[in-house]
Design a protein around this motif. Structure first.
Motif, PDB file in Angstrom:
ATOM      1  N   HIS A 163       0.811  -1.210   0.000  1.00 20.63           N
ATOM      2  CA  HIS A 163       0.000   0.000   0.000  1.00 20.63           C
ATOM      3  C   HIS A 163       0.848   1.264   0.000  1.00 20.63           C
ATOM      4  O   HIS A 163       0.637   2.158  -0.797  1.00 20.63           O
ATOM      5  CB  HIS A 163      -0.928   0.001   1.221  1.00 20.63           C
ATOM      6  CG  HIS A 163      -1.982  -1.056   1.162  1.00 20.63           C
ATOM      7  ND1 HIS A 163      -3.113  -0.920   0.405  1.00 20.63           N
ATOM      8  CD2 HIS A 163      -2.061  -2.273   1.744  1.00 20.63           C
ATOM      9  CE1 HIS A 163      -3.867  -1.997   0.533  1.00 20.63           C
ATOM     10  NE2 HIS A 163      -3.247  -2.834   1.333  1.00 20.63           N
ATOM     11  N   SER A 164       1.790   1.359   0.899  1.00 19.88           N
ATOM     12  CA  SER A 164       2.531   2.594   1.044  1.00 19.88           C
ATOM     13  C   SER A 164       3.728   2.347   1.926  1.00 19.88           C
ATOM     14  O   SER A 164       3.800   1.348   2.628  1.00 19.88           O
ATOM     15  CB  SER A 164       1.628   3.668   1.666  1.00 19.88           C
ATOM     16  OG  SER A 164       2.370   4.820   1.967  1.00 19.88           O
ATOM     17  N   GLN A 165       4.668   3.267   1.878  1.00 23.21           N
ATOM     18  CA  GLN A 165       5.813   3.183   2.764  1.00 23.21           C
ATOM     19  C   GLN A 165       5.737   4.261   3.830  1.00 23.21           C
ATOM     20  O   GLN A 165       6.726   4.581   4.456  1.00 23.21           O
ATOM     21  CB  GLN A 165       7.102   3.301   1.952  1.00 23.21           C
ATOM     22  CG  GLN A 165       7.317   2.102   1.037  1.00 23.21           C
ATOM     23  CD  GLN A 165       8.474   2.290   0.096  1.00 23.21           C
ATOM     24  OE1 GLN A 165       8.501   3.229  -0.681  1.00 23.21           O
ATOM     25  NE2 GLN A 165       9.430   1.393   0.146  1.00 23.21           N
ATOM     26  N   VAL A 166       4.560   4.836   4.030  1.00 26.08           N
ATOM     27  CA  VAL A 166       4.402   5.898   5.022  1.00 26.08           C
ATOM     28  C   VAL A 166       3.234   5.569   5.948  1.00 26.08           C
ATOM     29  O   VAL A 166       2.096   5.931   5.675  1.00 26.08           O
ATOM     30  CB  VAL A 166       4.167   7.268   4.351  1.00 26.08           C
ATOM     31  CG1 VAL A 166       4.168   8.370   5.407  1.00 26.08           C
ATOM     32  CG2 VAL A 166       5.229   7.547   3.302  1.00 26.08           C
ATOM     33  N   PRO A 167       3.483   4.845   7.050  1.00 24.15           N
ATOM     34  CA  PRO A 167       2.425   4.599   8.028  1.00 24.15           C
ATOM     35  C   PRO A 167       2.314   5.765   8.999  1.00 24.15           C
ATOM     36  O   PRO A 167       3.293   6.463   9.269  1.00 24.15           O
ATOM     37  CB  PRO A 167       2.905   3.332   8.741  1.00 24.15           C
ATOM     38  CG  PRO A 167       4.396   3.435   8.681  1.00 24.15           C
ATOM     39  CD  PRO A 167       4.726   4.140   7.385  1.00 24.15           C
ATOM     40  N   PHE A 168       1.114   5.985   9.531  1.00 26.34           N
ATOM     41  CA  PHE A 168       0.865   7.050  10.489  1.00 26.34           C
ATOM     42  C   PHE A 168       0.116   6.479  11.687  1.00 26.34           C
ATOM     43  O   PHE A 168      -0.668   5.537  11.543  1.00 26.34           O
ATOM     44  CB  PHE A 168       0.027   8.165   9.854  1.00 26.34           C
ATOM     45  CG  PHE A 168       0.744   8.938   8.783  1.00 26.34           C
ATOM     46  CD1 PHE A 168       1.393  10.127   9.084  1.00 26.34           C
ATOM     47  CD2 PHE A 168       0.767   8.478   7.477  1.00 26.34           C
ATOM     48  CE1 PHE A 168       2.054  10.848   8.103  1.00 26.34           C
ATOM     49  CE2 PHE A 168       1.426   9.191   6.487  1.00 26.34           C
ATOM     50  CZ  PHE A 168       2.073  10.377   6.801  1.00 26.34           C
ATOM     51  N   PRO A 169       0.317   7.047  12.869  1.00 32.13           N
ATOM     52  CA  PRO A 169      -0.409   6.570  14.047  1.00 32.13           C
ATOM     53  C   PRO A 169      -1.870   7.005  14.021  1.00 32.13           C
ATOM     54  O   PRO A 169      -2.218   8.050  13.471  1.00 32.13           O
ATOM     55  CB  PRO A 169       0.344   7.231  15.208  1.00 32.13           C
ATOM     56  CG  PRO A 169       0.929   8.476  14.612  1.00 32.13           C
ATOM     57  CD  PRO A 169       1.288   8.114  13.197  1.00 32.13           C
ATOM     58  N   GLY A 170      -2.732   6.179  14.619  1.00 29.46           N
ATOM     59  CA  GLY A 170      -4.143   6.520  14.723  1.00 29.46           C
ATOM     60  C   GLY A 170      -4.938   6.146  13.486  1.00 29.46           C
ATOM     61  O   GLY A 170      -4.420   5.577  12.526  1.00 29.46           O
ATOM     62  N   GLN A 171      -6.227   6.474  13.511  1.00 25.89           N
ATOM     63  CA  GLN A 171      -7.099   6.189  12.383  1.00 25.89           C
ATOM     64  C   GLN A 171      -7.022   7.305  11.347  1.00 25.89           C
ATOM     65  O   GLN A 171      -6.447   8.361  11.592  1.00 25.89           O
ATOM     66  CB  GLN A 171      -8.535   6.002  12.869  1.00 25.89           C
ATOM     67  CG  GLN A 171      -8.727   4.777  13.756  1.00 25.89           C
ATOM     68  CD  GLN A 171     -10.179   4.552  14.115  1.00 25.89           C
ATOM     69  OE1 GLN A 171     -10.923   5.489  14.359  1.00 25.89           O
ATOM     70  NE2 GLN A 171     -10.588   3.293  14.148  1.00 25.89           N
ATOM     71  N   CYS A 172      -7.598   7.062  10.180  1.00 29.53           N
ATOM     72  CA  CYS A 172      -7.555   8.054   9.104  1.00 29.53           C
ATOM     73  C   CYS A 172      -8.238   9.348   9.541  1.00 29.53           C
ATOM     74  O   CYS A 172      -9.356   9.325  10.069  1.00 29.53           O
ATOM     75  CB  CYS A 172      -8.254   7.518   7.858  1.00 29.53           C
ATOM     76  SG  CYS A 172      -7.360   6.183   7.037  1.00 29.53           S
ATOM     77  N   PRO A 173      -7.597  10.485   9.305  1.00 30.55           N
ATOM     78  CA  PRO A 173      -8.198  11.765   9.682  1.00 30.55           C
ATOM     79  C   PRO A 173      -9.263  12.197   8.679  1.00 30.55           C
ATOM     80  O   PRO A 173      -9.338  11.678   7.560  1.00 30.55           O
ATOM     81  CB  PRO A 173      -7.002  12.723   9.652  1.00 30.55           C
ATOM     82  CG  PRO A 173      -6.107  12.137   8.602  1.00 30.55           C
ATOM     83  CD  PRO A 173      -6.249  10.647   8.735  1.00 30.55           C
ATOM     84  N   LEU A 196      -4.715   1.728  15.778  1.00 33.35           N
ATOM     85  CA  LEU A 196      -3.372   2.194  16.100  1.00 33.35           C
ATOM     86  C   LEU A 196      -2.655   2.841  14.928  1.00 33.35           C
ATOM     87  O   LEU A 196      -1.720   3.613  15.124  1.00 33.35           O
ATOM     88  CB  LEU A 196      -2.515   1.023  16.609  1.00 33.35           C
ATOM     89  CG  LEU A 196      -2.980   0.340  17.889  1.00 33.35           C
ATOM     90  CD1 LEU A 196      -2.076  -0.842  18.197  1.00 33.35           C
ATOM     91  CD2 LEU A 196      -2.990   1.329  19.045  1.00 33.35           C
ATOM     92  N   ALA A 197      -3.049   2.516  13.698  1.00 30.60           N
ATOM     93  CA  ALA A 197      -2.260   2.997  12.564  1.00 30.60           C
ATOM     94  C   ALA A 197      -3.096   3.081  11.298  1.00 30.60           C
ATOM     95  O   ALA A 197      -4.092   2.376  11.125  1.00 30.60           O
ATOM     96  CB  ALA A 197      -1.061   2.078  12.330  1.00 30.60           C
ATOM     97  N   ASN A 198      -2.664   3.963  10.411  1.00 37.52           N
ATOM     98  CA  ASN A 198      -3.255   4.066   9.084  1.00 37.52           C
ATOM     99  C   ASN A 198      -2.138   4.227   8.064  1.00 37.52           C
ATOM    100  O   ASN A 198      -1.008   4.583   8.408  1.00 37.52           O
ATOM    101  CB  ASN A 198      -4.238   5.241   9.002  1.00 37.52           C
ATOM    102  CG  ASN A 198      -3.553   6.588   9.120  1.00 37.52           C
ATOM    103  OD1 ASN A 198      -2.992   7.106   8.150  1.00 37.52           O
ATOM    104  ND2 ASN A 198      -3.588   7.181  10.317  1.00 37.52           N
ATOM    105  N   ILE A 199      -2.445   3.928   6.817  1.00 38.02           N
ATOM    106  CA  ILE A 199      -1.480   4.101   5.738  1.00 38.02           C
ATOM    107  C   ILE A 199      -2.088   5.015   4.685  1.00 38.02           C
ATOM    108  O   ILE A 199      -3.254   4.881   4.329  1.00 38.02           O
ATOM    109  CB  ILE A 199      -1.062   2.752   5.118  1.00 38.02           C
ATOM    110  CG1 ILE A 199      -2.280   1.868   4.860  1.00 38.02           C
ATOM    111  CG2 ILE A 199      -0.062   2.041   5.998  1.00 38.02           C
ATOM    112  CD1 ILE A 199      -1.950   0.517   4.270  1.00 38.02           C
ATOM    113  N   LYS A 200      -1.292   5.967   4.217  1.00 41.62           N
ATOM    114  CA  LYS A 200      -1.784   6.998   3.310  1.00 41.62           C
ATOM    115  C   LYS A 200      -1.051   6.966   1.979  1.00 41.62           C
ATOM    116  O   LYS A 200       0.124   6.602   1.900  1.00 41.62           O
ATOM    117  CB  LYS A 200      -1.601   8.388   3.922  1.00 41.62           C
ATOM    118  CG  LYS A 200      -2.437   8.687   5.146  1.00 41.62           C
ATOM    119  CD  LYS A 200      -2.250  10.145   5.557  1.00 41.62           C
ATOM    120  CE  LYS A 200      -3.086  10.493   6.785  1.00 41.62           C
ATOM    121  NZ  LYS A 200      -2.521   9.898   8.008  1.00 41.62           N
TER     122      LYS A 200
END
Length: 228
Positions: free
Chosen positions: A26-36, A148-152
């Motif tokens: 999907h991506s190489q940039v994970p972010f904490p939390g759910q999708c904003p 805990l995480a989302n990917i954008k």
């Protein structure tokens, strides 16, 4: 900044995603939390959006590593479906390649793009945050893996291979309005590109020395982490 137990849980989840290949798909940039929450266009003219868009910049995306001259071509199939062709040039071999799929119109500026049999098309994965149809488009996709995480994924697309500074400024303003981190954007090489009908490309010296992926790993990612 990530703290204490929630931070360790997030890092553990990132490790599991990388190990299972989900992150790379999907991506190489994970972010904490759910999708904003983001602001998607209220109205969208599909007909005006058709045609060729060139990729100016994007969040790192595994399927596009090692490619340049990347473009997308959208054409109408019926009132609710578009054909999609994504293509580019291999920077090592100089060979062109493309993949074909469909984009189902779920709602205004909300598309479900699919390239493989059985791929889900009931939920949008291609959100147009803003476009003037003639020069730029800002496309966004986000998947909440867990709480805990989302990917954008983020793309800036343009009608010209080498757009003006004003065009890119307009696109980046939309990212700013949606509080989308621009530190992870890497530019796509659009120089020495063949016409889309050609079977090869000139391979310039700059292609061997300017690697946006290496730049991301060596410079952009560390700087973004320092600012987190």
């Amino acid at each position: 900044m990530i703290h204490h137990r929630s931070g360790w849980n997030f890092l553990l989840l990132v490790g599991l995603l990388a190990g299972n290949g989900v992150w790379l798909v999907h991506s190489q940039v994970p972010f904490p939390g759910q999708c904003p929450e983001v602001k998607i266009m209220d109205t969208f003219d599909v007909d005006s959006y058709l045609g060729i868009w060139y990729e100016h910049s994007k969040y790192p995306f595994a399927f596009e590593i090692g490619k340049k001259c990347i473009y997308a071509d959208y054409e109408i199939i019926d009132n609710a479906t578009l054909s999609v062709v994504n293509g580019g040039i291999n920077r090592i071999t100089g060979n062109p390649s493309n993949i074909s799929g469909t984009a189902k119109v779920i709602g205004p500026a909300r598309l479900a793009v699919a390239f493989f049999p059985g791929q889900q098309t009931s939920k949008p994965n291609y959100l147009v945050l803003g476009t003037d149809y003639e020069s730029y488009s800002v496309v966004y996709s986000c998947t909440s893996v867990t709480s805990l995480a989302n990917i954008k994924l983020v793309w800036i697309l343009t009608r010209e291979r080498e757009p003006s500074a004003e065009t890119i400024a307009s696109a980046k303003k939309i990212l700013e309005e949606n509080k989308i981190n621009q530190s992870f954007l890497i530019d796509t090489i659009q120089s020495n590109c063949p016409k889309l009908a050609a079977n090869g490309t000139d391979f310039g010296v700059e292609d061997l020395t300017e690697d946006p992926v290496d730049e991301f790993v060596g410079t952009v990612l560390p700087n973004a982490i320092d600012k987190a």
